[in-house]
Design a protein around this motif. Sequence first.
Motif, mmCIF file in Angstrom:
data_model
loop_
_atom_site.group_PDB
_atom_site.id
_atom_site.type_symbol
_atom_site.label_atom_id
_atom_site.label_comp_id
_atom_site.label_asym_id
_atom_site.label_seq_id
_atom_site.Cartn_x
_atom_site.Cartn_y
_atom_site.Cartn_z
ATOM 1 N N ARG A 236 0.833 -1.202 0.000
ATOM 2 C CA ARG A 236 0.000 0.000 0.000
ATOM 3 C C ARG A 236 0.870 1.255 0.000
ATOM 4 N N THR A 237 1.837 1.284 0.896
ATOM 5 C CA THR A 237 2.687 2.472 0.966
ATOM 6 C C THR A 237 3.438 2.666 -0.352
ATOM 7 N N GLU A 247 -2.322 7.459 0.396
ATOM 8 C CA GLU A 247 -2.246 6.171 1.092
ATOM 9 C C GLU A 247 -3.561 5.773 1.762
ATOM 10 N N HIS A 248 -4.277 6.773 2.308
ATOM 11 C CA HIS A 248 -5.526 6.417 2.995
ATOM 12 C C HIS A 248 -6.637 6.113 2.002
ATOM 13 N N ARG A 506 -5.656 -8.632 15.482
ATOM 14 C CA ARG A 506 -5.377 -8.105 14.143
ATOM 15 C C ARG A 506 -3.866 -8.025 13.945
ATOM 16 N N THR A 542 -5.418 -4.076 4.577
ATOM 17 C CA THR A 542 -4.791 -2.875 5.149
ATOM 18 C C THR A 542 -5.802 -1.957 5.813
ATOM 19 N N ASP A 543 -7.073 -2.056 5.435
ATOM 20 C CA ASP A 543 -8.080 -1.218 6.079
ATOM 21 C C ASP A 543 -8.428 -1.713 7.474
ATOM 22 N N ASN A 544 -7.997 -2.887 7.779
ATOM 23 C CA ASN A 544 -8.533 -3.545 8.970
ATOM 24 C C ASN A 544 -7.452 -4.089 9.884
ATOM 25 N N THR A 545 -6.204 -3.735 9.601
ATOM 26 C CA THR A 545 -5.100 -4.269 10.399
ATOM 27 C C THR A 545 -4.051 -3.182 10.575
ATOM 28 N N PRO A 546 -3.271 -3.282 11.646
ATOM 29 C CA PRO A 546 -2.237 -2.273 11.863
ATOM 30 C C PRO A 546 -1.083 -2.431 10.869
ATOM 31 N N PHE A 547 -0.341 -1.358 10.720
ATOM 32 C CA PHE A 547 0.775 -1.358 9.784
ATOM 33 C C PHE A 547 1.877 -2.319 10.219
#
Lengths: 796, 796
Positions: A236-237, A247-248, A506, A542-547
Amino acid sequence: MTTVHERVDTFHDNDQKPIGHGRMLRKEDPRFVRGRGRYVDDVQLPGMLHLAILRAPVAHARIVGIDTSAAEASPGVKAVVTGAMLAQQNLAWMPTLSNDVQAVLATDKVRFQGQEVAFVVAEDRYAARDALELIDVEYDILEPVIDARRALESHAPVIRDDLEGKTNNHCFDWETGDEAATAAVFARADVVVSQDIVYPRVHPAPMETCGAVADFDAVEGKLRLWSTTQAPHAHRTLYAIVAGIPEHKIQVISPDIGGGFGNKVPIYPGYVCAIVASIVTGKPVKWMEDRSENLISTGFARDYIMRGQIAATRDGRILAIRTDVLADHGAFNGTAAPVKYPAGFFGVFTGSYDIEAAYCKMTAVYTNKAPGGVAYACSFRITEAVYLVERIVDCLADELGMDPAELRLKNFIRPEQFPYTTKTGWVYDSGNYEPTMRQAMDLAGYAELRREQEEKRGRGELMGIGISFFTEAVGAGPRKDMDILGLGMADGCELRVHPTGKAVVRLSVQSQGQGHETTFAQIVAEEIGIPPADIDVVHGDTDNTPFGLGTYGSRSTPVSGAAAALVARKVRDKARIIASGMLEVSVADLEWEKGAFHVKGDPGKSVTIQDIALRAHGAGDLPEGVEGGLEAQICYNPSNLTYPHGAYICVVDVDPGTAQVKVRRFIAVDDCGTRINPMIIEGQVHGGLTDGVGMALMEMIAFDEDGNCLGASLMDYLIPTALEVPDWETGFTVTPSPHHPIGAKGVGESATVGSPPAIVNAVVDALKPFGVRHADMPLTPSRVWDAMRGQARPPV
Amino acid sequence: MTTVHERVDTFHDNDQKPIGHGRMLRKEDPRFVRGRGRYVDDVQLPGMLHLAILRAPVAHARIVGIDTSAAEASPGVKAVVTGAMLAQQNLAWMPTLSNDVQAVLATDKVRFQGQEVAFVVAEDRYAARDALELIDVEYDILEPVIDARRALESHAPVIRDDLEGKTNNHCFDWETGDEAATAAVFARADVVVSQDIVYPRVHPAPMETCGAVADFDAVEGKLRLWSTTQAPHAHRTLYAIVAGIPEHKIQVISPDIGGGFGNKVPIYPGYVCAIVASIVTGKPVKWMEDRSENLISTGFARDYIMRGQIAATRDGRILAIRTDVLADHGAFNGTAAPVKYPAGFFGVFTGSYDIEAAYCKMTAVYTNKAPGGVAYACSFRITEAVYLVERIVDCLADELGMDPAELRLKNFIRPEQFPYTTKTGWVYDSGNYEPTMRQAMDLAGYAELRREQEEKRGRGELMGIGISFFTEAVGAGPRKDMDILGLGMADGCELRVHPTGKAVVRLSVQSQGQGHETTFAQIVAEEIGIPPADIDVVHGDTDNTPFGLGTYGSRSTPVSGAAAALVARKVRDKARIIASGMLEVSVADLEWEKGAFHVKGDPGKSVTIQDIALRAHGAGDLPEGVEGGLEAQICYNPSNLTYPHGAYICVVDVDPGTAQVKVRRFIAVDDCGTRINPMIIEGQVHGGLTDGVGMALMEMIAFDEDGNCLGASLMDYLIPTALEVPDWETGFTVTPSPHHPIGAKGVGESATVGSPPAIVNAVVDALKPFGVRHADMPLTPSRVWDAMRGQARPPV
């Protein structure tokens, strides 16, 4: 399969309680065994179009012109896109974040057979692929550079003339260790052995090929991308940087993945093409490779031409190791290729031995092959390093006339030396090598095997016994030099307990089949006392988990596993405070056992974690200053890598008439620190050992002199099946990592790393009567035949 | 529309800087204005089936038998389910969590017209609805109880004979305040006025009706439920309790919602039917109400028969207020109905006045109507309380011959009395009533209006001026007695800044059109300096957001808005530490401005929040002990409710010939504390004022004597359009909440609460020449006509 609990108990009896529920069945398997896994190619969106990629038929050629008119007129075709069109949007090239750029679609030249030249988007996959054949590309053929040694010649064609001022094919020079000190030790050594060794180009060949479904919503400006990636957050990044989408506004979803093995770490042009196609057409677009595309263009590994040198005393004390490597990086140093240097190689090329000096020099070159920078378990070129050192140690044993097991036992880093700093500055966290080696020898019946071998040799039978002992450096982790994506190495983890006491954890890492949904539930269950069945593991979105960086280099358990344990402890600490309020005693008066706190000395007065969860969500008052809810998050950056080790012994029989190698027995004793689910660990080991049989005996991506890839199908690129492997015999020891909260070290790649040298050593051992000291992989019958006759085929 | 900045500046000039980007356009509107909103009915899943509900045609009847055979044989029908079948699974009744149970499908009796009796699942909506007509239900008709007063009669039929030992229709008795003290004050008062007042049953009538798509995955044991709920997290927990599916295996997704207004807080039988249908058929199942179903069976409000009494001195000093309420709760005390008592009513029935004593007694009864316990903005029966007090204050003014504005000004709680504890123990957090009232009077030109009225009366014209002044209690919040779902009242919020400096904020609350995606981005932007466009707001998905209670009772900004501000401050605190490392100065030497930290006295030496975000994700070292990542979470439980207030003035003209009421002007001055996006606030106020016109003049759910609902379509149940409303004139004052981090109080329901009494007071004022002191809503021409002639129609 044999597990030797007694032996382990002797060493580390306090680490033997099962984590979570130990050998529980995998939570993900009910859907997999019913065919209900959901892979990228299962994604069907309304109005979805299909993308097919036109690939270069030649390895090196200038593009004179491309005529897409016939393709555009083909039925069902919605768009035909070339590199020239992408160039207008400044998208024809993408930064690889490994000090290079890579063509998304070729504009000036094609640089390897299989390179992306154009793509077609059509109503269905058939229409898209049919239209590919209507694209007319005029090529001006150039001389291909296939051999890495040729690439360095002064008159070799320059492959990367796109790079300003570039007049050769040189890519990188790297070195580590003290060259002068090492030379001095070599100069005074009794014995020096030097051996040229090639680790051929191989391919991870996961069951599922690469692909993506891109769905760009122009109204929201949001890109939703289902993709076969091992590293959704990093992707994603990188897309944000490469494609300029904020990114968002990018969601990368990595659903069920049919194997990765490093093949699914990089960003391939196909992903970017799918994104562009969705933006251009305003529709969701699916791209899925076929097997041939996957084999010719994605995620190669190895391709190292190495010289290993070892210096020792006459009585078998290893003094120094020196290596010289020529690395073939293909046409581009792709994403996830080494940024500064092949860190893992530099970390462990001195093996498991306590030596005085070491030096490694490596040169990387561009060739007209697909980018080869990626990691195939194991990443960071540890596989090559372990192969090299374990091969030259055997060469030394041969030179000295010593038993290879004895030579290794004599030179192991001793338990009291840990943490052990290598001569290149890496710190092995923990290890106890001799018991692991002895267990493998016991399981194998080593002395008896040697007797049997002696006996068979007397009868002209070719039996070989091969040993390898490996130390891996995994769990990146803290070393910036292992930061293959340039994004730091920390992993996030969140744990939330719902009001009724069920939980969700997560993860930033993501599974390609390793059983994360089970293992991580077990880690959390162990700490928080909620049964694994009541804990859902969420990952791959990526919308639902930490980086965090993703799953590669055996890093899930060492990094995210630590994060999961620590975040569960944070939750337990909060639960303890709430419990103290519920039971009206001080925190110090509480005892934790099996998912409940009870008052010390009064086990009847207790509250379960489920009681506490309901209270935390409003069922009653909380102690002063305590926030509602029962959850925590962490971003975990380990203080060191973890260093699993293992001792492998392989027994082969070579048919003297056909030169066919049969792996008769394989004994693997792994030490991956604390073990969570032994069944899953054994599965990982079995898979890695099978990998090793493939690499040692069958697998090689070869090219002809025109640069045609000869391994473009599974008819040509052979991978092992159940028929080629023996019943595995496994054992284990447990040397916990001192800095990991539960002492786990990671095991995903151990067997892939450790098994090839054991097999090759066994074959070479079998061929000893012929005076063979080395033969290059893959040890196909023809190569073994040549070795028996003192010939050597070209290594690649 | 007029906004009076000057006046506001006088009072609270330090609160006038815009929050976030002030009057920015709504981030959600690009999709809404393009028709790209995604509602529950837009969800299409492969193989999805459709559910239709058979509803009782009569209000009270025993079920003798149900024959479903013809329906089952109907084309496309997959399943027909009755209450008897559910009873076998122990699912025919569900706990409401408000001290009652409710039938999912009727088994023994039907208890209101429209009650759920059976459902059909079929391949499409048409097949399902056609099959409903083939279900043959034999009813034994019983006498319906429609009037709440009849329900209390000793020989009234017992509606809830399902409850063990129940021999009457009594539901609850509640009281608050000091009865004896209040009686004493009444006894010594100069003046006592008593007025019987009915707040009729009305319906929120959101644009979108209720519905759900249930998708139960038997392999994973997971229920995914898209539903039109205002409270996804609370629903998830309740489904876990009601249906026995583990909480972590339930995902409730509340996508775009077409209005809620309290109608979408409860769990309706239809949701449960959809879940059962998906489990039974193994397919996704969609259920969507039609308009008539929504109007006859869901989410009614009001239905209060009240007596208000007010005691005062001769010179207009209000001494005490006493009320007696008969509340009609319908056939069941449904989910989200009052659990202990109608908290909001008890909180604010004494209005904005500083009085000596108060007492309220309330009796609730069962009737053969749909459950009416839910809140229609405003929740907790504040709307009824404000209407009652503002009506009886006007009656008192009439009795005293005082101007109603003057009477109110004389009795307001004074600014120095805040925080003000009411006679029922509620603590109004802040307020400054007189300036708000004066601003409304100024905007209206009150004195001039009175002169105009005088003049018109002289000509026989019927002009009325009505005032209401309200104080609301919103933002539940800390009071357990406002915990309508029994799950505590705290809200979670998470903020995560991505490596490139874009951010996502996750909320437990959820939007039904209020503009959360904008407002919350603004709140976070204000604190963290990232532009609102770079901040995504995620809500409405229990798998992807922290636990919290949902959006009702104007609680989003007071509770989750506070959480968002505080979590952003947590992130900023962490960013400050990272910045100190990047700039190599101590934390104390840093200054925060416009999204960057700079070194005090050296603005050129600075790092932006975006620089910090990249650093936090691995672009460089972090200060000792600082975890990677840039994110925080909070679970916020406010220390008090917030108490918005407002002054409304309405001017009406009544046609003496037709008795038609025309609202000529409406002036609304709201004080909701700190204002975030004035445009969104004005939109909320405009909507609420329109609600008020509807309730005051047009809306009533009436029943005939057989219990037939006479408001089953929008042809019969009239709701206001642009034709019935004037151009709104709005102003504002700003009295920040002292305990909210940014001082915001919430405005979602203010106008709905405050406007009906202003309109009714205006109409009654217009009718003064006829000696009218009161007339019950809705003030339709026929009712006004009757009032002018001294008659009174039955109130309901």
